[in-house]
Design a protein around this motif. Structure first.
Motif, PDB file in Angstrom:
ATOM      1  N   LEU A   1      -4.119  -0.291  -5.008  1.00  6.88           N
ATOM      2  CA  LEU A   1      -3.283  -0.716  -6.131  1.00  6.88           C
ATOM      3  C   LEU A   1      -2.627   0.486  -6.811  1.00  6.88           C
ATOM      4  CD1 LEU A   1      -5.266  -3.586  -7.907  1.00  6.88           C
ATOM      5  CD2 LEU A   1      -3.112  -3.752  -6.661  1.00  6.88           C
ATOM      6  N   GLY A   2      -3.407   1.551  -6.996  1.00  7.47           N
ATOM      7  CA  GLY A   2      -2.847   2.753  -7.600  1.00  7.47           C
ATOM      8  C   GLY A   2      -1.759   3.366  -6.740  1.00  7.47           C
ATOM      9  N   PHE A   3      -1.975   3.388  -5.428  1.00  7.19           N
ATOM     10  CA  PHE A   3      -0.967   3.926  -4.516  1.00  7.19           C
ATOM     11  C   PHE A   3       0.311   3.094  -4.580  1.00  7.19           C
ATOM     12  CE2 PHE A   3       1.115   4.236  -0.391  1.00  7.19           C
ATOM     13  CZ  PHE A   3       1.179   5.601  -0.214  1.00  7.19           C
TER      14      PHE A   3
ATOM     15  N   LEU B   1       6.175  -2.206   2.372  1.00  5.64           N
ATOM     16  CA  LEU B   1       4.973  -1.462   1.998  1.00  5.64           C
ATOM     17  C   LEU B   1       4.219  -2.169   0.886  1.00  5.64           C
ATOM     18  CD1 LEU B   1       3.215   1.056   2.235  1.00  5.64           C
ATOM     19  CD2 LEU B   1       4.750   2.199   0.644  1.00  5.64           C
ATOM     20  N   SER B   2       4.942  -2.671  -0.094  1.00  2.00           N
ATOM     21  CA  SER B   2       4.300  -3.388  -1.193  1.00  2.00           C
ATOM     22  C   SER B   2       3.577  -4.636  -0.695  1.00  2.00           C
ATOM     23  CB  SER B   2       5.355  -3.770  -2.236  1.00  2.00           C
ATOM     24  OG  SER B   2       4.786  -4.533  -3.274  1.00  2.00           O
ATOM     25  N   ALA B   3       4.209  -5.369   0.224  1.00  2.00           N
ATOM     26  CA  ALA B   3       3.577  -6.568   0.773  1.00  2.00           C
ATOM     27  C   ALA B   3       2.301  -6.220   1.526  1.00  2.00           C
ATOM     28  CB  ALA B   3       4.556  -7.306   1.672  1.00  2.00           C
ATOM     29  N   VAL B   4       2.339  -5.162   2.333  1.00  2.00           N
ATOM     30  CA  VAL B   4       1.161  -4.760   3.102  1.00  2.00           C
ATOM     31  C   VAL B   4       0.016  -4.352   2.178  1.00  2.00           C
ATOM     32  CG1 VAL B   4       0.264  -3.008   4.675  1.00  2.00           C
ATOM     33  CG2 VAL B   4       2.446  -4.113   5.157  1.00  2.00           C
ATOM     34  N   LEU B   5       0.323  -3.569   1.144  1.00  2.00           N
ATOM     35  CA  LEU B   5      -0.710  -3.125   0.206  1.00  2.00           C
ATOM     36  C   LEU B   5      -1.305  -4.304  -0.552  1.00  2.00           C
ATOM     37  CD1 LEU B   5       0.968   0.091  -1.259  1.00  2.00           C
ATOM     38  CD2 LEU B   5      -0.969  -0.019   0.314  1.00  2.00           C
TER      39      LEU B   5
ATOM     40  N   ALA C   1      -7.262  -9.152   0.730  1.00  8.97           N
ATOM     41  CA  ALA C   1      -8.233  -9.359   1.808  1.00  8.97           C
ATOM     42  C   ALA C   1      -9.537  -8.632   1.513  1.00  8.97           C
ATOM     43  CB  ALA C   1      -7.641  -8.895   3.126  1.00  8.97           C
ATOM     44  N   LEU C   2      -9.445  -7.420   0.979  1.00  5.29           N
ATOM     45  CA  LEU C   2     -10.660  -6.666   0.649  1.00  5.29           C
ATOM     46  C   LEU C   2     -11.454  -7.349  -0.461  1.00  5.29           C
ATOM     47  CD1 LEU C   2      -9.351  -2.999   0.820  1.00  5.29           C
ATOM     48  CD2 LEU C   2     -11.062  -4.026   2.307  1.00  5.29           C
TER      49      LEU C   2
END
Length: 281
Positions: free
Chosen positions: A201-203, A264-268, A274-275
């Protein structure tokens, strides 16, 4: 007396509407970006951005976004973990409450306030301290971005670790554990997924910010091997070229940048969800 009942149809309709809007956003960005990648005479996936020579490579901006976000994350992670641990271990509840309140207030500070403070305080300090460059650098942007992403990381860690600490504290004390030992040997190993999620989230927050990199990073489209050099991020690049002539190769590069950021936002986001849903290891 009437009981409050949930409204599943309304909730489902709103969720469907949000999904449709997100899908429409992907389609719109993809509609403009894919022709730029597939049919443009100028290749965008190069490391050379020199519009005067007809070179419109956006990879220096991709690298700049990754560098500044990773550096901000490296600075923010130990701070976030330390502040969370302090709130759990301090013996004065009012002090822990004060720390949490300050962190929450940090989340509400406008980004431009961080930028203005850095312009008048941090940038001159870096320039005078290192005697290299103008102070507008990767380091300046990363330092302020670390403060920007700190509240969301602390909030996530605290929401996962504090209930677990309260649950395990009594049993751990009966076995002779101190609070610090309980946190180190019992709580932290069970919160690995939460720590990874907080880092993701921070990234994502650091990669997606526009104003701080635009104000502090120097906006030089180049690869760098020094934290004191200027860089340009994808978000700052979009902000800088959006006012150029429509249909030009420079203008088209913002669609490619937007597609990369959106993907990238969607993947993160999906990885983080999921985690968090996967339970503790």
């Amino acid at each position: 007396m009437m009981s409050h009942r949930p409204y599943p149809r309304l909730t489902s309709s709103m969720a469907t509407l949000v999904l449709l809007l997100i899908a429409a956003l992907f389609v719109a960005i993809g509609w403009f970006a894919l022709p730029v990648f597939l049919h443009s005479s100028q290749t965008l996936l190069t490391f050379q951005w020199q519009p005067e020579l007809g070179c419109y490579g956006i990879l220096p901006m991709v690298a700049g976004s990754a560098l500044v976000a990773l550096m901000a994350l490296m600075l923010a992670c130990p701070l976030a973990l330390g502040l969370t641990a302090f709130g759990l271990l301090v013996r004065r509840p009012w002090l822990a409450t004060l720390v949490r309140t300050v962190v929450r207030l940090m989340a509400g500070v406008p980004t431009v306030v961080y930028g203005i403070a850095a312009l008048f305080l941090l940038v001159p300090l870096l320039r005078e301290s290192f005697r290299a460059g103008s102070g507008y650098s990767l380091l300046a942007a990363a330092l302020m971005l670390s403060l920007l992403i700190l509240p969301v990381m602390v909030s996530m860690l605290d929401s996962q670790m504090r209930p677990l600490m309260l649950q395990l504290r009594i049993g751990a004390r009966s076995m002779g554990f101190t609070d610090a030992q309980t946190l180190t040997y019992l709580v932290l190993p069970r919160c690995r997924r939460a720590m990874i999620s907080a880092a993701l989230l921070g990234f994502g927050r650091a990669v997606g910010d526009t104003l701080l990199p635009m104000m502090l990073a120097g906006n030089a489209p180049q690869l760098t091997g020094s934290v004191l050099d200027s860089i340009r991020t994808l978000t700052a690049h979009i902000g800088l070229v959006v006012a150029t002539e429509q249909g030009s190769a420079m203008y088209n590069s913002l669609f490619a940048s937007g597609l990369i950021l959106l993907g990238l936002s969607a993947v993160l986001t999906l990885t983080t969800r999921a985690l968090l849903k996967g339970g503790q290891p």
